[in-house]
Structures are given as C-alpha cells and as structure tokens.
Design an enzyme around this catalytic site. Structure first.
Site, PDB file in Angstrom:
ATOM      1  N   LYS A 171     -54.666   0.021 -11.687  1.00  0.00           N
ATOM      2  CA  LYS A 171     -54.496  -1.152 -12.550  1.00  0.00           C
ATOM      3  C   LYS A 171     -53.029  -1.431 -12.875  1.00  0.00           C
ATOM      4  O   LYS A 171     -52.698  -2.511 -13.349  1.00  0.00           O
ATOM      5  CB  LYS A 171     -55.321  -1.025 -13.833  1.00  0.00           C
ATOM      6  CG  LYS A 171     -54.872   0.037 -14.803  1.00  0.00           C
ATOM      7  CD  LYS A 171     -55.806   0.105 -16.009  1.00  0.00           C
ATOM      8  CE  LYS A 171     -55.420   1.204 -16.986  1.00  0.00           C
ATOM      9  NZ  LYS A 171     -54.124   1.002 -17.624  1.00  0.00           N
ATOM     10  N   ASP A 172     -52.143  -0.458 -12.628  1.00  0.00           N
ATOM     11  CA  ASP A 172     -50.704  -0.671 -12.853  1.00  0.00           C
ATOM     12  C   ASP A 172     -50.012  -1.298 -11.648  1.00  0.00           C
ATOM     13  O   ASP A 172     -48.819  -1.610 -11.709  1.00  0.00           O
ATOM     14  CB  ASP A 172     -49.997   0.655 -13.184  1.00  0.00           C
ATOM     15  CG  ASP A 172     -50.422   1.230 -14.529  1.00  0.00           C
ATOM     16  OD1 ASP A 172     -50.886   0.446 -15.385  1.00  0.00           O
ATOM     17  OD2 ASP A 172     -50.301   2.451 -14.713  1.00  0.00           O
TER      18      ASP A 172
ATOM     19  N   ARG B  73     -55.329  -8.824 -21.597  1.00  0.00           N
ATOM     20  CA  ARG B  73     -56.719  -8.933 -21.134  1.00  0.00           C
ATOM     21  C   ARG B  73     -57.689  -8.450 -22.208  1.00  0.00           C
ATOM     22  O   ARG B  73     -58.692  -9.111 -22.517  1.00  0.00           O
ATOM     23  CB  ARG B  73     -56.894  -8.104 -19.846  1.00  0.00           C
ATOM     24  CG  ARG B  73     -58.331  -7.955 -19.359  1.00  0.00           C
ATOM     25  CD  ARG B  73     -58.430  -6.927 -18.238  1.00  0.00           C
ATOM     26  NE  ARG B  73     -58.057  -5.594 -18.658  1.00  0.00           N
ATOM     27  CZ  ARG B  73     -58.873  -4.726 -19.253  1.00  0.00           C
ATOM     28  NH1 ARG B  73     -60.127  -5.067 -19.512  1.00  0.00           N
ATOM     29  NH2 ARG B  73     -58.455  -3.521 -19.588  1.00  0.00           N
ATOM     30  N   ARG B  74     -57.386  -7.285 -22.794  1.00  0.00           N
ATOM     31  CA  ARG B  74     -58.255  -6.766 -23.854  1.00  0.00           C
ATOM     32  C   ARG B  74     -58.178  -7.646 -25.099  1.00  0.00           C
ATOM     33  O   ARG B  74     -59.185  -7.935 -25.735  1.00  0.00           O
ATOM     34  CB  ARG B  74     -57.870  -5.322 -24.186  1.00  0.00           C
ATOM     35  CG  ARG B  74     -58.174  -4.351 -23.059  1.00  0.00           C
ATOM     36  CD  ARG B  74     -57.766  -2.927 -23.406  1.00  0.00           C
ATOM     37  NE  ARG B  74     -57.966  -2.021 -22.283  1.00  0.00           N
ATOM     38  CZ  ARG B  74     -57.075  -1.144 -21.843  1.00  0.00           C
ATOM     39  NH1 ARG B  74     -55.890  -1.058 -22.438  1.00  0.00           N
ATOM     40  NH2 ARG B  74     -57.336  -0.366 -20.825  1.00  0.00           N
TER      41      ARG B  74
ATOM     42  N   ARG C 181     -48.189   0.600 -28.017  1.00  0.00           N
ATOM     43  CA  ARG C 181     -47.673   1.130 -26.762  1.00  0.00           C
ATOM     44  C   ARG C 181     -47.532   2.641 -26.872  1.00  0.00           C
ATOM     45  O   ARG C 181     -47.726   3.225 -27.913  1.00  0.00           O
ATOM     46  CB  ARG C 181     -46.295   0.499 -26.456  1.00  0.00           C
ATOM     47  CG  ARG C 181     -46.319  -1.009 -26.155  1.00  0.00           C
ATOM     48  CD  ARG C 181     -46.900  -1.336 -24.794  1.00  0.00           C
ATOM     49  NE  ARG C 181     -46.373  -0.480 -23.747  1.00  0.00           N
ATOM     50  CZ  ARG C 181     -45.170  -0.586 -23.214  1.00  0.00           C
ATOM     51  NH1 ARG C 181     -44.356  -1.547 -23.602  1.00  0.00           N
ATOM     52  NH2 ARG C 181     -44.768   0.244 -22.269  1.00  0.00           N
TER      53      ARG C 181
ATOM     54  N   ARG D  42     -50.853   6.726 -29.030  1.00  0.00           N
ATOM     55  CA  ARG D  42     -51.718   5.653 -29.552  1.00  0.00           C
ATOM     56  C   ARG D  42     -52.766   6.211 -30.512  1.00  0.00           C
ATOM     57  O   ARG D  42     -53.029   5.632 -31.566  1.00  0.00           O
ATOM     58  CB  ARG D  42     -52.395   4.921 -28.390  1.00  0.00           C
ATOM     59  CG  ARG D  42     -51.415   4.189 -27.494  1.00  0.00           C
ATOM     60  CD  ARG D  42     -52.137   3.371 -26.454  1.00  0.00           C
ATOM     61  NE  ARG D  42     -51.346   3.247 -25.242  1.00  0.00           N
ATOM     62  CZ  ARG D  42     -51.674   2.477 -24.222  1.00  0.00           C
ATOM     63  NH1 ARG D  42     -52.771   1.764 -24.253  1.00  0.00           N
ATOM     64  NH2 ARG D  42     -50.904   2.418 -23.151  1.00  0.00           N
TER      65      ARG D  42
ATOM     66  N   CYS E 209     -48.319 -13.351 -15.081  1.00  0.00           N
ATOM     67  CA  CYS E 209     -48.422 -12.005 -15.669  1.00  0.00           C
ATOM     68  C   CYS E 209     -48.526 -12.083 -17.192  1.00  0.00           C
ATOM     69  O   CYS E 209     -48.767 -11.093 -17.856  1.00  0.00           O
ATOM     70  CB  CYS E 209     -47.258 -11.118 -15.240  1.00  0.00           C
ATOM     71  SG  CYS E 209     -45.662 -11.693 -15.809  1.00  0.00           S
TER      72      CYS E 209
END
Length: 309
Positions: free
Chosen positions: A82-83, A130-131, A148, A154, A241
């Site tokens: 996903k990165d 997206r989330r 982050r 986190r 992006c």
C-alpha cells in the site's frame, strides 16, 4: 558467495515483514547466497508533523530505498504494497508479491467503543485521507485528525488521551501479534481497504535476472493478479495523491472482482463502483471509467486546483 543486501525501513513492523520474506526466501536461495538486512530511514519516517498527502504522498516511504537499489547499495527491498506509488522508477521491477494477509482496517479505542458506538464528537486518529473520508461518510458527527508515527507511537498517543480511537491496517497488527489490542475489524462495506493493503512488494533491479528467478518462488500468483487490477485502477488517479482512493480485488474462480472508491476528503461525495473480468488490467481500467463517469474527474480537477485539500 553472493551477499544479498535486503533493504527495509527501521520500524518494528517493516523489520518483521522483511524478516518474514527472508525466511521464505531461504528455501529458494542458491547455496552460495546469503541474505543481510539493511535498515534505512525514509523521508516518510522523518516528517511526522504533517499528513502524507501534504508532503508528497505514499512514495515518501520508498524513495530513498528505491534510490539505493538503483545505486547498487541494495539488491532487493521489502515494502508494504500500500506504500507503493502507481509508477515505479525505470530500472526497477516488482520481483514478487507475497500472499495477502487480512486486507481490512481495524479500530482500536480506549474505552472499547466500536465505530458505531463512539460518542458524538469523539476524536479519531488516522494518517490516511482514505480512512478519513470513509469514517466521515459513515459517522459525520465524529472528528478526524492526523496521527503519524509507527504503530507504537500511535497507540501511545491514543492511550495518553490525544485520541478516543485510531484506525490502522489490521495486517500490520496481525504480523506483530497484537490482535488482542483490536476493538473492531472494520468490514469492507464500511472501510474499503487501500490498494495493495495486506500484501508485501519485493522490489529489485529489472536486470538482476538471478534475483528475479529466486523471487518468483516466493511470489503468490493469485495475490499478484488482484494487486495488478487494483494498481491499474490506482495508476489512473496518480495525479490525485490528495484524493481518498480505495481499491480491493478478490478472485472468484478465474474472474477478478474489483471494488473501488474515490471520495472528497470530507466523505461527501463518496463514489463507489465494481468491475469484474478475467483480464485484471482491463478490470482496473473499466472501474476507472465507471468512477470518472460518476464524478471522479470533477474531484480530481478540484484537488488539482488546490481546493478541498
């Protein structure tokens, strides 16, 4: 003797994922080869005070590693799929796609509340547009702010009271053996995963034919097919992006079934579509056309004009 230098980021999760790939490669290695891990810091690991979308997007986690591959300082590298940006620098290729871990997102809350039962105005932390878009589409009464740092950082921020809950990729939590921390695994109809989420990308130089031959033995062809469909879809939106994009493919017999989403960061509008077929790239392109016709083109233009960031 060939010493193969394997590049990885320095986070616990990245190191765990890289070791997992190396363990599986050991069985396929020529006897004259040995593997050695090289841990690197990327710009994405260093810039922690702003959201990724404001400083160049997901490619920040791979650029330094890709340059080291091109320079010959590394022989291969392991990334979270996903990165990976939709385009790869000339000279590099994806030598293997690993079998996919659970692609869903999960919610971890301080009080045991689920996404449905979090109180109005609760603060949810996520590093992903997206989330953010999907949380706000589902619960517009919640607040979403960036968080982050690595998974430990986190979780610590949440436990200290900076957030009521955080949303993370379930695959990373599972790979670290932290399932007991998870309050809720979010279903795909509520939180569609990121393109490639749950899979690992093994990258190497395109002209390193010996390496490519070894990596084919750790490649999972079924995961590779659905990822190709997802990444074809992502590539069409690479100019966006700053735009929330999700894509998740599954295999149904010989057919790839792909669900995709493009949204405004506020969650409104949120456009969703599906496509299926045996040609994975064609499936990705058809889904792109569908969402463009639904209004994704206007969302892209809005973001390019600097509105809605």
């Amino acid at each position: 003797m060939r010493t193969v230098i394997v590049g990885t980021r320095r986070s616990d999760l990245a190191i765990t994922q890289t070791q997992w790939v190396m363990d599986r490669m050991e069985e396929a290695l020529p006897t004259s080869w040995e593997l050695r891990q090289e841990r690197m810091v990327t710009k994405g690991d260093q810039i922690l005070n702003v959201t990724l979308s404001k400083v160049g997007g997901k490619g920040l986690f791979v650029k330094e590693i890709e340059q080291a591959l091109l320079d010959g300082r590394l022989d291969m590298a392991v990334h979270s799929m996903k990165d990976m940006p939709g385009e790869m620098p000339p000279g590099l290729t994806m030598g293997a796609v690993t079998v996919r871990e659970d692609p869903r997102d999960c919610l971890i809350s301080r009080t045991g509340s689920t996404l449905e039962t979090l109180p109005e105005n609760a603060l949810v932390g996520t590093s992903s547009l997206r989330r953010q878009a999907q949380i706000l589409a589902y619960r517009p009464d919640l607040r979403v702010e960036p968080v982050r740092g690595n998974l430990n950082t986190r979780l610590k921020k949440m436990m200290e009271g900076q957030f009521d809950a955080i949303v993370l990729a379930y695959a990373g939590i599972k790979r670290l053996g932290w399932e007991e921390k998870v309050t809720q695994v979010l279903p795909e109809d509520v939180m569609l995963p990121a393109v490639g989420q749950g899979a690992l990308a093994v990258q190497c130089r395109a002209d390193d034919h010996d390496m490519l031959e070894v990596l084919q033995r750790v490649n999972d062809s079924e995961t590779e097919r659905v990822i190709r469909a997802e990444r074809t879809f992502l590539h069409a939106f690479e100019g966006g992006c700053h735009l929330p994009i999700a894509g998740y493919g599954t295999l149904e017999g010989e057919e790839v079934h792909l669900t995709g989403l493009v949204a405004d960061p506020t969650g409104h509008p949120l456009l969703k579509g599906e496509a299926r077929g045996t040609d994975e790239e064609e499936v990705g392109r058809r889904l792109t056309v569908d969402l463009m016709e639904q209004g994704a083109r206007e969302l892209l233009e809005k973001v390019k004009d600097g509105i809605g960031e």
